[in-house]
Design a protein around this motif. Structure first.
Motif, mmCIF file in Angstrom:
data_model
loop_
_atom_site.group_PDB
_atom_site.id
_atom_site.type_symbol
_atom_site.label_atom_id
_atom_site.label_comp_id
_atom_site.label_asym_id
_atom_site.label_seq_id
_atom_site.Cartn_x
_atom_site.Cartn_y
_atom_site.Cartn_z
ATOM 1 N N SER A 153 -9.486 3.495 -0.087
ATOM 2 C CA SER A 153 -8.495 5.253 0.127
ATOM 3 C C SER A 153 -7.933 4.251 1.546
ATOM 4 N N GLN A 154 -6.436 5.482 1.170
ATOM 5 C CA GLN A 154 -5.537 4.934 2.575
ATOM 6 C C GLN A 154 -5.476 6.614 3.711
ATOM 7 N N GLY A 164 0.861 -1.537 0.116
ATOM 8 C CA GLY A 164 -0.035 -0.311 -0.147
ATOM 9 C C GLY A 164 0.852 1.238 -0.078
ATOM 10 N N HIS A 210 5.216 3.183 -2.541
ATOM 11 C CA HIS A 210 3.818 3.003 -2.923
ATOM 12 C C HIS A 210 4.145 2.044 -3.213
ATOM 13 N N VAL A 254 -3.429 1.924 -3.951
ATOM 14 C CA VAL A 254 -4.497 2.058 -3.262
ATOM 15 C C VAL A 254 -5.319 1.158 -4.504
#
Length: 399
Positions: free
Chosen positions: A189-190, A167, A179, A184
């Protein structure tokens, strides 16, 4: 409780009262101390009710010739993606003066006492600051085809492709976001906390407002004017329903500011206890605003007494709208499902801890106050949660 096969090998405490009745109608180890987890937010909520009016004080400022000196009150709403639009933004955007930001009234550390040092990348542990911007986190949203976006776009230049990342993973001491290829997944969403600093605060503000905000370290001893930002209930409701730790921590700084104190959680807690909570049954071991700290210790009967004080302070309809509602909202959306909601409460969860405290409406229409605390269990939390649901539903039906 003693006959429960699920709760038999843990520490459990429960206190149940009729509304406006100090004598418990049911209790079990309610004078024992438990780790409250996010039940701590009930204390922050009550502190806010005692100090604030209908709106959150969002900014203090001094007009000095052609200069505007601003300082934070701890208000977290400025550009926060999950809160209403803040009037502070309009105020700053419309000013023609040169704006200086001073953080000199902030005396806190970025984390609370006893917080997990390795949780810096997790959404629930955003850093504490005098004037948060964008909630002190970056929001990454999946858009499909292995693409994602980040908000604010300010962070677009701080992304690093990394096949070892899962993630989005921020570097611990700087705002570089590693990332994975996927980043994602689409539709998800994060939120990743950012490493805050006074310099970053003014950079984010300058970038968003399209005007330079400068940093200055000067104390202001003159009387300041205030700008109010958002309705207080909008902050309370999000804090209580989804158990937002960042809002709870910042609320205690707002409490400090409203009482003429420096932005310091420890001093805010001391003041709140001395002025508003000294009549509770047991001394409070209260260390942070959110309940992330395992240093917090409260008894079930003390939480029940606090709930009575909250009920006395807030009209019932408004209060139940703010609390998480069984089967309807927040952390209780999937529990206590019924044609008519009967649980309005605050959850509290950490590893091996599940607490639930609030108000229970019986079949006959009685309102009961309850605090149900479970510590040191080794079973899956879901089993404890279901057992709490079973017991409280039984009380709802019986009374």
């Amino acid at each position: 409780m003693k006959n429960s096969q699920v709760l038999g090998q843990q520490h459990t405490g429960i206190s149940i009262h009729n509304l406006n009745d100090k004598k418990a109608i049911a209790s079990y180890q309610d004078n024992k101390y438990f780790t409250p987890a996010s039940n701590t937010k009930l204390f922050s909520f009550y502190a806010g009710l005692c100090a604030l009016g209908d709106s959150i004080p969002g900014l203090e400022y001094l007009e000095w010739g052609e200069l505007l000196i601003i300082r934070g009150t701890g208000d977290p709403s400025l550009l926060h993606p999950d809160l209403p639009h803040s009037k502070v933004y309009d105020f700053l955007k419309g000013r023609k003066d040169q704006i200086f930001f001073t953080p000199i009234n902030f005396e806190n550390k970025r984390f609370g006492p006893g917080w997990g040092w390795s949780d810096y990348n997790d959404y629930y542990q955003a850093e504490v600051s005098p004037m948060p911007v964008y909630g002190n986190f970056a929001r990454f949203t999946g858009e499909g085809s292995q693409k994602f976006k980040v908000e604010p776009s300010f962070w677009g230049k701080s992304l690093i492709a990394d096949t070892t990342a899962s993630g989005i993973e921020r570097e611990e001491f700087q705002n570089m976001f590693h990332h994975s290829r996927l980043g994602v997944p689409q539709g998800l969403s994060q939120d990743v906390p950012v490493r805050m600093s006074d310099q970053l605060t003014v950079r984010l503000l300058s970038d968003t407002l399209k005007k330079e905000i400068k940093l200055i370290h000067i104390p202001i001893n003159l009387e300041l004017q205030k700008i109010y930002s958002i309705p207080s209930d909008s902050l309370y409701a999000r804090m209580m329903q989804v158990s937002d730790n960042m809002l709870a921590e910042q609320l205690m700084l707002i409490y400090a500011s409203a009482n003429g104190l420096p932005l310091n959680t420890e001093k805010a807690i001391e003041h709140a206890i001395a002025h508003h909570m000294s009549d509770l049954p047991d001394p409070l071991l209260w260390k942070d605003g959110s309940g992330l700290s395992r240093y917090n210790l409260f008894t079930p009967r003390t939480i029940a007494a606090l709930l009575q004080k909250i009920y006395d302070k807030v009209p019932q309809k408004r209060l139940f709208h703010i609390m998480a509602t069984g089967g309807k909202t927040g952390t209780l959306k999937n529990l206590f499902k019924d044609e008519k909601p009967f649980i309005f409460a605050k959850t509290g969860s950490l590893s091996n801890i599940y607490d639930l405290s609030g108000f229970l409406v019986t079949k006959k229409g009685k309102i009961l106050i309850f605090s149900f605390m479970n510590n040191n269990f080794t079973r899956p939390t879901g089993e404890i949660r279901k057992e709490v649901e079973r017991i409280l539903t039984g009380i709802h039906q019986k009374f």
